[in-house]
Design an enzyme around this catalytic site. Structure first.
Site, PDB file in Angstrom:
ATOM      1  N   HIS A 194       0.151  -1.014  -0.252  1.00  0.00           N
ATOM      2  CA  HIS A 194       0.238   0.042   0.121  1.00  0.00           C
ATOM      3  C   HIS A 194       1.197   1.319  -0.407  1.00  0.00           C
ATOM      4  CE1 HIS A 194       0.751  -0.569   4.588  1.00  0.00           C
ATOM      5  NE2 HIS A 194       0.166   1.213   4.503  1.00  0.00           N
ATOM      6  N   LYS A 198       0.659   5.756  -2.294  1.00  0.00           N
ATOM      7  CA  LYS A 198      -0.080   6.997  -2.298  1.00  0.00           C
ATOM      8  C   LYS A 198       0.664   7.445  -2.218  1.00  0.00           C
ATOM      9  CE  LYS A 198       1.147   5.320   2.888  1.00  0.00           C
ATOM     10  NZ  LYS A 198       0.191   5.975   3.584  1.00  0.00           N
ATOM     11  N   GLU A 232       7.252   4.522  13.970  1.00  0.00           N
ATOM     12  CA  GLU A 232       6.305   4.430  14.206  1.00  0.00           C
ATOM     13  C   GLU A 232       5.989   4.210  15.894  1.00  0.00           C
ATOM     14  OE1 GLU A 232       3.292   1.062  12.157  1.00  0.00           O
ATOM     15  OE2 GLU A 232       5.408   0.229  11.669  1.00  0.00           O
ATOM     16  N   ASP A 251       8.560  -7.742   7.916  1.00  0.00           N
ATOM     17  CA  ASP A 251       7.134  -7.046   7.093  1.00  0.00           C
ATOM     18  C   ASP A 251       7.670  -5.926   7.098  1.00  0.00           C
ATOM     19  OD1 ASP A 251       4.489  -6.605   8.280  1.00  0.00           O
ATOM     20  OD2 ASP A 251       5.030  -4.879  10.472  1.00  0.00           O
ATOM     21  N   HIS A 256       7.849  -2.317   2.071  1.00  0.00           N
ATOM     22  CA  HIS A 256       7.493  -1.428   1.932  1.00  0.00           C
ATOM     23  C   HIS A 256       8.170  -0.148   1.690  1.00  0.00           C
ATOM     24  CE1 HIS A 256       3.577  -1.703   3.180  1.00  0.00           C
ATOM     25  NE2 HIS A 256       3.569  -2.095   4.724  1.00  0.00           N
TER      26      HIS A 256
END
Length: 485
Positions: A194, A198, A232, A251, A256
């Site tokens: 995802h 963006k 994060e 992950d 990403h």
């Protein structure tokens, strides 16, 4: 009175895009009662429907091992998720979406009733119906679910959407790819990341290739280093079991952050088309040097082992910082620093291109002591870019002062209607556009790049929640991280 002034080509294209007529679809969502579906997928369908971008007719069939009740109970669960995530919920749009939603249990051993439900829905929608299957399932379950879809012939005419990570290492990734190739062609597979949906990530290409100011300086002659920083402040948030099976490297880094590296470093694709963009990105990954475990820092925040579903002696990393290199003519010897982790000082998504300093001694005898010029790209829903510069301080003397030049893309196009990442990517799947999805050869190469660290992982170091991670990572980039306390 209607405005009769001619529309610009961009406005015309935008209007056409908003009102394109997609053929009827039956969409099957595995993991439909999970967190991703509640926070992103169903809100994504809602926003697409509100904007008139959903197919002319469609059905959404949720599926999973455990039933949430009958269809009405499932619709109520979806509605509650929409109320939590959507501001100013339009009752008519929500009601129309919910009316098209149902649920059918299935698992990797038996999907026969689901297959019957899918074919029944397709018969209602006509001969030109398309099939979309979304697999939001744990990595360990992915291969068996793919095999079940093949047995039940649910992969026929289907576009298959897979959530990352795509395997857990090189061997399992290749095994999953072989299982996929047994039942579908590569052009049917949409490996979703995802971050690539963006607006700000796509704006990297516009910023660089549409501006003569930046493109000539986008290489090792001008750029000293690149930082891709995705801290994060959240912890596990109920994902302890998932993290225990994956960890931060699998992950976030192999997916990403490496995909962001690909967008920053690629050569001019020549066109924004799926073959050209993905070929250019894959060329970057082919040129990446396998990671050196000595230049990787693993961390685990204090208190992680007390989280639900986490082993009391867990050595799983919740933080990773790495130094990577792209060994081609444009980027040779330029370090790319990637950092991400849980329970850090704040949540952010920032790419920083740090330029080489000026050797000019006009202002002082030691120019190397001047702070660097940073081009900072904030990967927010409202893309922002700023450049950290030196300028003359107002006054009688030739003194320098640090200044910042800002670009707010939202201010430049106030009437634009950006799509949230999942909205954009769901729409692209229905269009059959794979440009912003990950190809099999990219996945394979990135696992090759990460394999030395998986084989010889560094010792996990502890760090305090609310900090910027282990001390060993803080000064990894020359001059430190752009994001810091």
């Amino acid at each position: 009175m209607p405005d009769s002034s001619p529309s610009s080509p961009d406005q015309t294209a935008s209007a056409a895009s908003a009102h394109e007529q997609l053929p009827p679809h039956v969409m099957v969502l595995f993991g439909a009662t999970g967190d991703l579906a509640a926070r992103k997928l169903f809100p994504g369908f809602y926003h697409l429907a509100a904007a008139g971008r959903m197919p002319s007719d469609y059905r959404v069939i949720g599926s999973g091992r455990h039933s949430p009740g009958d269809d009405e109970e499932f619709r109520q669960q979806v509605r509650e998720g929409l109320e939590d995530t959507v501001d100013d919920l339009d009752e008519q749009v929500a009601a129309d979406l919910l009316e098209r939603i149902s649920f059918q249990t299935s698992d990797s051993d038996d999907g026969s009733e689901l297959a019957d439900r899918v074919r029944e829905a397709e018969e209602q929608l006509g001969d030109d119906v398309r099939r979309l299957v979304y697999l939001s399932v744990p990595p360990a379950a992915m291969q068996d679910m793919v095999a079940m879809l093949g047995r039940e012939q649910l992969t026929e005419r289907a576009r298959l959407v897979l959530e990352k990570p795509f395997g857990l290492d090189l061997e399992s990734a290749r095994s999953l790819d072989a299982a996929l190739k047994d039942v579908v062609d590569e052009d049917q597979v949409f490996r979703i990341d995802h971050f690539l949906g963006k607006e700000a990530v796509q704006n990297i290409l516009a910023l660089r290739f549409a501006n003569g100011l930046f493109e000539p300086a986008w290489d090792s002659r001008s750029i000293a280093s690149v930082q891709i920083d995705v801290p994060e402040d959240l912890g596990m948030e109920g994902r302890g079991s998932f993290y225990e099976s994956t960890g931060c490297l699998r992950d976030m880094i192999s997916t990403h952050l490496c995909q962001l590296l690909g967008f920053v470093a690629l050569e001019d694709p020549g066109s924004f088309e799926e073959g050209a963009v993905r070929d250019a990105k894959h060329a970057v990954f082919e040129a990446m040097r396998p990671l050196d475990p000595e230049r990787v820092v693993f961390g685990q925040y204090d208190g992680y082992r007390d989280e639900d579903d986490v082993d009391a002696d867990s050595e799983v990393e919740t933080f990773v910082a790495i130094e990577a290199f792209v060994d081609n003519d444009r980027w040779r010897d330029v370090p790319f620093y990637l950092r991400t982790g849980k329970r850090l000082a704040r949540s952010d998504r920032v790419i920083t291109l740090r330029f080489r300093g000026s050797d000019c001694t006009l202002f002082d005898d030691e120019p190397t002591r001047r702070p660097p010029n940073d081009l900072v790209i904030e990967l927010t829903d409202d893309p922002k870019v700023h450049v950290e510069l030196r300028a003359k301080k107002p006054g009688p003397d030739m003194d320098l002062v640090e200044a910042v030049m800002h670009l707010d893309v939202g201010d430049a196009a106030p009437e634009a209607t950006p799509l949230e990442a999942y909205e954009r990517l769901l729409l692209d799947v229905m269009r059959g556009d794979q440009t912003l999805f990950t190809r099999a050869d990219e996945v394979d190469r990135l696992w090759q790049v990460c394999e030395p660290v998986l084989q010889s992982p560094p010792q996990v170091q502890s760090y305090a929640p609310g900090s910027w991670g282990p001390e060993a990572a803080l000064e990894m980039p020359t001059g430190g991280w752009q994001l810091r306390g």
